[in-house]
Design an enzyme around this catalytic site. Structure first.
Site, PDB file in Angstrom:
ATOM      1  N   HIS A  39      10.791  -9.788  24.695  1.00  0.00           N
ATOM      2  CA  HIS A  39      11.276 -10.700  23.238  1.00  0.00           C
ATOM      3  C   HIS A  39      12.508 -11.453  23.237  1.00  0.00           C
ATOM      4  O   HIS A  39      12.300 -12.565  22.905  1.00  0.00           O
ATOM      5  CB  HIS A  39      11.170  -9.864  21.744  1.00  0.00           C
ATOM      6  CG  HIS A  39       9.937  -8.794  21.872  1.00  0.00           C
ATOM      7  ND1 HIS A  39       9.813  -7.915  21.832  1.00  0.00           N
ATOM      8  CD2 HIS A  39       8.560  -9.245  21.294  1.00  0.00           C
ATOM      9  CE1 HIS A  39       8.805  -7.270  21.499  1.00  0.00           C
ATOM     10  NE2 HIS A  39       7.766  -8.128  21.270  1.00  0.00           N
ATOM     11  N   GLY A 149       4.972 -14.853  25.086  1.00  0.00           N
ATOM     12  CA  GLY A 149       5.029 -14.213  26.343  1.00  0.00           C
ATOM     13  C   GLY A 149       3.993 -14.323  27.213  1.00  0.00           C
ATOM     14  O   GLY A 149       2.826 -14.273  26.477  1.00  0.00           O
TER      15      GLY A 149
END
Ligand code: PAF
Length: 283
Positions: A39, A149
């Protein structure tokens, strides 16, 4: 400095209106919290590309197809805020549930096709939950850029398609998978693995690497995928949802590596569902 944590849409709107009035570009990093280095790599990309960065933290009940998985999902907001402090993000939007799903909420955003195989086939309703909440977060933040992601590769493809189909004026930026030293892809679910299972978990990535190498060496795709599945099960995983070769853009199944592709896997270890993928290019 710890970023302000906003719970109400009105507060978010007030803040972002000020930024937009100053002509600033806003990036959003949508998360469900339990932040890890993966993250934080998204936050770095967001910071490099925008004047202002909002990290959203919302454990979205609509994308869980399993009540136990939702109940066990780690909730670590204070730790998350501390992890974000060195990055000096501009706001953490951790909305109260009624700010996302007010009483009487009746809308579902659904992307056909791309959501039907892979994780979509094993997690009924999951992607509808993802696209519904991401559409809300785009509308609420009105971000110019959104970072996701590549570990959730199918999710990234689905969100891109949603934004394109609905003319949502946001640039979707896909960011590379971040891995532990032994190759395990970072995931908020990894903390649920027992020490023994954690030691076995990199088998999934190693099996993908071996399959990618074999396909590159000319082994038939079906044979390489079957060997990868056997290796994952022999390595201690309880079951494999899929190990598949797909076109990188459309996610159509491939039995020959004739275009940019992605090898994708989902498998269960110690009661935890792990996913991973890697890119392959034709020779
Ligand atoms: O990838 C996630 O963490 C979630 O699916 C997302 C994009 C934050 C939507 O809830």
């Amino acid at each position: 400095m710890t970023a302000p944590i906003l719970r109400r849409l009105a507060d978010l709107r007030e803040m972002t209106a000020r930024w937009r009035g100053q002509g600033q570009r806003v990036a959003v990093v949508p998360t469900m919290g339990a932040l890890h280095a993966g993250h934080l790599s998204l936050v770095e990309v967001a910071k490099a590309r925008a004047d202002r960065v909002i990290v959203t933290i919302f454990v979205n009940p609509r994308q869980f197809d399993n009540a136990d998985d939702l109940a066990k999902y780690p909730r670590t907001e204070q730790d998350d805020a501390a992890k974000l402090a060195p990055y000096a993000v501009d706001a953490i939007y951790a909305p109260d549930p009624d700010q996302v799903y007010p009483p009487g909420f009746a809308t579902t955003v659904s992307v056909a096709g791309l959501t039907e195989g892979l994780c979509g086939a094993h997690r009924p309703g999951h992607f509808d939950g993802v696209t519904t909440v991401v559409a809300k977060l785009f509308a609420q933040t009105q971000a110019d850029i959104a970072c996701f992601g590549e570990k959730d590769f199918q999710q990234l493809a689905v969100v891109r398609r949603m934004a394109r189909d609905l003319d949502i004026p946001v640039e979707i930026v896909g960011c590379p998978i971040v891995r532990e030293g032994d190759g395990l892809a970072l995931s908020s679910r990894n903390v649920r693995l027992s020490p023994a299972a954690r030691a076995q978990a990199p088998v999934l990535y190693r099996a993908l690497q071996q399959a990618a190498g074999a396909i590159g060496d000319g082994v038939p795709v079906a044979q390489a995928l079957a060997a990868a599945r056997d290796a994952v099960l022999a390595g201690g995983f309880a079951s494999v949802d899929y190990i598949d070769l797909r076109a990188a853009d459309s996610l159509v199944p491939l039995d020959v590596l004739d275009r940019p592709a992605r090898l994708l896997a989902a498998a269960h270890l110690d009661g935890v569902r792990l996913i991973d993928n890697l890119g392959l290019a034709p020779a």
